[in-house]
Each structure stands twice: as C-alpha cells, then as structure tokens.
Design a protein around this motif. Structure first.
Motif, PDB file in Angstrom:
ATOM      1  N   TYR A 102      54.960  26.528  39.635  1.00  0.00           N
ATOM      2  CA  TYR A 102      54.614  25.578  38.555  1.00  0.00           C
ATOM      3  C   TYR A 102      53.652  26.250  37.577  1.00  0.00           C
ATOM      4  O   TYR A 102      53.807  26.134  36.355  1.00  0.00           O
ATOM      5  N   TYR A 152      51.008  14.545  26.095  1.00  0.00           N
ATOM      6  CA  TYR A 152      52.089  15.438  25.685  1.00  0.00           C
ATOM      7  C   TYR A 152      52.100  15.561  24.159  1.00  0.00           C
ATOM      8  O   TYR A 152      53.083  15.981  23.571  1.00  0.00           O
ATOM      9  N   HIS A 185      45.139  17.841  28.514  1.00  0.00           N
ATOM     10  CA  HIS A 185      46.162  17.963  29.567  1.00  0.00           C
ATOM     11  C   HIS A 185      46.496  19.440  29.777  1.00  0.00           C
ATOM     12  O   HIS A 185      46.603  19.922  30.892  1.00  0.00           O
ATOM     13  N   GLU A 253      44.292  19.389  42.070  1.00  0.00           N
ATOM     14  CA  GLU A 253      45.712  19.446  42.422  1.00  0.00           C
ATOM     15  C   GLU A 253      46.103  20.877  42.816  1.00  0.00           C
ATOM     16  O   GLU A 253      46.899  21.087  43.727  1.00  0.00           O
ATOM     17  N   SER A 329      56.256  17.218  37.312  1.00  0.00           N
ATOM     18  CA  SER A 329      55.849  17.324  38.716  1.00  0.00           C
ATOM     19  C   SER A 329      56.216  16.108  39.567  1.00  0.00           C
ATOM     20  O   SER A 329      56.016  16.134  40.781  1.00  0.00           O
TER      21      SER A 329
HETATM   22  O1  NIG Z   1      49.910  14.816  36.990  1.00  0.00           O
HETATM   23  N1  NIG Z   1      48.744  17.662  36.674  1.00  0.00           N
HETATM   24  C1  NIG Z   1      48.851  17.445  35.475  1.00  0.00           C
HETATM   25  N2  NIG Z   1      49.736  16.668  34.857  1.00  0.00           N
HETATM   26  C2  NIG Z   1      50.914  16.141  35.408  1.00  0.00           C
HETATM   27  C3  NIG Z   1      52.064  17.076  35.280  1.00  0.00           C
HETATM   28  C4  NIG Z   1      52.554  17.097  33.946  1.00  0.00           C
HETATM   29  C5  NIG Z   1      53.759  17.937  33.721  1.00  0.00           C
HETATM   30  O2  NIG Z   1      54.079  18.891  34.459  1.00  0.00           O
HETATM   31  O3  NIG Z   1      54.360  17.611  32.725  1.00  0.00           O
HETATM   32  C6  NIG Z   1      50.655  15.742  36.831  1.00  0.00           C
HETATM   33  O4  NIG Z   1      51.191  16.326  37.788  1.00  0.00           O
END
Ligand code: NIG
Ligand code: FE
Length: 413
Positions: A102, A152, A185, A253, A329
């Motif tokens: 990822y 986004y 983000h 995460e 995700s």
């Molecule tokens: O919650 N971790 C950050 N943001 C999203 C993933 C967003 C994406 O991949 O578009 C999440 O997993």
C-alpha cells in the motif's frame, strides 16, 4: 398524522439501554441487554415503547409486523467512512496481489493521490450522485448513522467541493450524517518539497473557510509513517481547535506513529485504525475519554496486523467499530462483515462487537443520545433479522446476509 409500526412477538429484542447511557467502556461492553418475546412500537420516526409481548396494550398501528423467530436490533452507526469519491481503485488491488505494498503504491503517486486527481476532475453533481447511491447501499445493509470525511480534494477548492457534497448528503435527511475535514490525508505532489506551505494552506485558508461556512463537524489528520508527523498533526489540530473543530484522527495504522498520544492530547472524540497499539498507547487511551475506533476491514483488506481489541477492553477503554468505506483500503461499507471480522479476528464477543457497532459508534459520532440502542425517544433505526437461533449466529454466519428488513427513521428501507 404520523405513521406507526408495531412489531409483535419479537423472539429477541436486543441492544436495550436506559436513557442517558451514551457509551459503554471495557467490560460494560459484554452485556447487550435483551428481552425475549417482546413488542416494539415505532411512531413519528421514534422508538416509543417496548416490553414483554403479553403486556402490549397498543390498540392500533398503521402496520403490524409479526417477528416470530426473529431478532430486532438497533441499526449500525458507522463512525468512519470516506463515502465521497470519484472512482474505484481495483487496479491497485491487483498491483497488491502481485506484491506491491500500500505504501509503495502511495509513493509512486497512486493511493490517495490517485483518488484526489479523479475527484478534482469530477463535478459536484457527479460526486453527489455517486455518494448518494453509496449512502442508499449502506442503509440497505443496516447503517442508520454515518460519518463522512473529505480528504480526496487536497486543494482549497476541491476540499470545499467535497464538503459541499457531504452537506448535500446531510440535507437529504435520510440518516444523521457528521462531516469531517481531512485536508491532511496525503501530501499533494506539488508540496512534497515544501510541506510547511501546505500546512499553512490547511491551517490558514482551508480551516477558516470551512469553519465560516459550517461545512465540518470534525477535523482529521492521517498521522502515520509516510503521511503526517506528530508535529504537523499538533499544528493542524490546534488550528482546528481555534475554529471549534474537534479532532477525530487516523492514527497508528502503519506504525507506532505517536498519533494516538497526540489525539488524546487534543481530546480527540476518537482515534481510528490503531493496528499499532502498544502499552504506551493503551495507557494513553485508558487515561482519556477518547474512543478507540477499530477498522478491521482495512487490516483484512491490506493484510495488516489487527488492532489489540481485547487488550483495550481489558483496560476499560471504549471501543467502537467502523467500516472505513473507501476505494483504497476498505471498498465496502458492509457492517455485518465488520461484525464477523471483529469476532473472528479481534476476538470480540458478539455482544461486545454489537455494542461497538451501535452505541459506541453513536458515541464516536457524538450521537449517543439519539441513536445506537433500543431506548424510548431515540430514532426508530432498527434491523429485523431473518429467523435466527441466537445473537452469536449473526457474526458466525458471515457473508450470508442475516438482515431481513431495515427500518430507518420509522420507514422501511
Ligand atoms: O482510512 N488511512 C488513510 N486513509 C484511508 C485510506 C484512503 C485510501 O487509500 O484512499 C484509510 O484507510
Ligand atoms: Fe479512513
């Protein structure tokens, strides 16, 4: 006159809470209080009364539903989603099958930046159409309250556009909706070598405009390895606080990022993800009112370690579960699947998982007084199951679809 629905002979009416209980912590989560052979009256979009079926004295109702053999539960409260996006990313899914991580995909400009490019090119109307379809989809799967994030957009204009789409979703008045500003983000490519300038844009331009227009309830930062540092998160949350935006943040995460501690320091309503939670993080959460929101479908989909839910519960922490519905995700907002994952992978008991998906999800939306349990005067947001043998059967029968009917605001979906 308002419509009324009377449910009779409910085999088990579960998720009952007295008025005033707005969340459950630690061991309190193991009781999902129920009544056998019950009735439930919904009127004017609210739960009006319930009790043993033999004591039902309701004389008339617009509709009567026989719930013999069935369970009735509060609808799910999904406190973490990215429901507004322009396109799916199944090509990245295939890249991951072939071995890319990822983070590698994100580094080459895929991931969140890929979604941002597509969202920037989409019109507000297109985004609204797509998001409202997804809202109907998740409601039909039992979601009765939801949080939706921006993030986004990643430019002043596109973040505002996304938040206006969320405002339009709110204004549909289908279910309670909370909006979160997630300008932090990912770092837009343009600012990769000038991060302070993007932070300035976030804190001095985006936050004041969003607050002035009342477009967000909360502020979020992806505080993690390769995304935003603790220092940057601190700065962004401070700017949010100046404008009355409480934090609900992405933390830990991808690594022990310090995100949990900085969230707790800023009295975050919740810190979310938490795959990397060790003793220091547990101590920090246990000393606070911050809700630990676990998103197990992300760990499932990305092959990450699962958050230590048992350890959190043993330490008297309030644990919520949410879907993280997003194209990268967790491309699903199916809360029944989250329920099964919570039991299978997080080792949560069915009762704990249900509380985490309902009342604690409501608490993570600061709506614990309105939704998330069977309580008189809460919204009539309920699930009627197919005939089932017990509460445990629901997470056990993963993927099978045990929901027969969803009623939201007193209306059948
Ligand atoms: O919650 N971790 C950050 N943001 C999203 C993933 C967003 C994406 O991949 O578009 C999440 O997993
Ligand atoms: Fe997320």
């Amino acid at each position: 006159m308002s419509t009324s629905i009377l449910l009779r002979r409910i085999s088990t009416l579960a998720g009952i809470l007295p008025e005033g209980v707005l969340r459950l912590k630690g061991h309190e989560m193991s009781e999902f209080k129920h009544l056998s052979n019950a009735y439930l009256l919904l009127e004017g979009g609210m739960i009006v009364q319930f009790g043993p079926d033999q004591e039902c004295q309701v004389e008339r109702a617009d509709a009567v539903i026989d719930c013999s053999g069935k369970m009735v539960l509060p609808a799910f409260c999904d406190s973490h989603t990215h429901l507004v996006f322009a396109a799916w990313r199944e090509n990245e899914f295939v890249d991951r099958i072939k071995g890319m991580s990822y983070e590698e995909i994100a580094k080459r400009g895929g991931g969140i930046l890929n979604s941002a490019a597509k969202l920037q090119a989409a019109s507000e109307d297109q985004l609204f159409e797509l998001a409202s379809e997804r809202l109907h989809e998740v409601m039909s799967m039992g979601t009765g309250a939801i949080e939706i994030k921006s993030g986004y957009g990643l430019t002043v204009e596109s973040e505002l556009k996304m938040l206006r789409v969320i405002r339009r979703i709110k204004d549909l008045n289908l279910i309670p909706v909370k909006a979160t500003f997630l300008g932090a983000h990912a770092m837009p490519t343009l600012f990769k070598s000038n991060r302070p300038e993007y932070i300035r844009l976030l804190t001095e331009e985006m936050v004041p405009q969003i607050a002035e227009k009342g477009l967000a309830d909360y502020i979020d930062v992806f505080c993690d390895k390769g995304f935003y540092t603790v220092e940057e998160t601190d700065q962004i949350l401070e700017a949010g606080a100046r404008y009355g935006l409480k934090p609900k943040i992405h933390a830990n995460e991808l690594d022990y990022s310090g995100g949990i501690q900085v969230g707790v320091k800023h009295q975050a309503v919740s810190v979310d993800h938490l795959e990397y939670t060790g003793p220091e993080e547990i101590a920090s959460l246990a000393s606070s009112d911050t809700i630990a929101t676990i998103l197990p479908s992300t760990a499932f989909f990305l092959g990450l370690p699962y958050a230590p839910a048992r350890n959190m519960i043993e330490n008297n922490i309030c644990v919520a579960l949410a879907s993280d519905y997003n194209p990268g995700s967790s491309p699903s907002g199916n809360m029944s699947f989250i329920l099964s994952l919570a039991c299978v992978k997080l080792k949560m008991l069915p009762e704990e998982a249900f509380n985490a998906l309902t009342i604690n999800g409501a608490a993570a939306l600061e709506l614990g007084d309105k939704v998330g349990s069977i309580t008189a005067s809460k919204s009539a947001n309920i699930l009627i199951t197919k005939p089932v043998s017990s509460l445990a059967y629901l997470p056990y029968s993963f993927g099978a679809g045990w929901i027969e009917k969803v009623i939201i605001g007193g209306k059948e979906i």
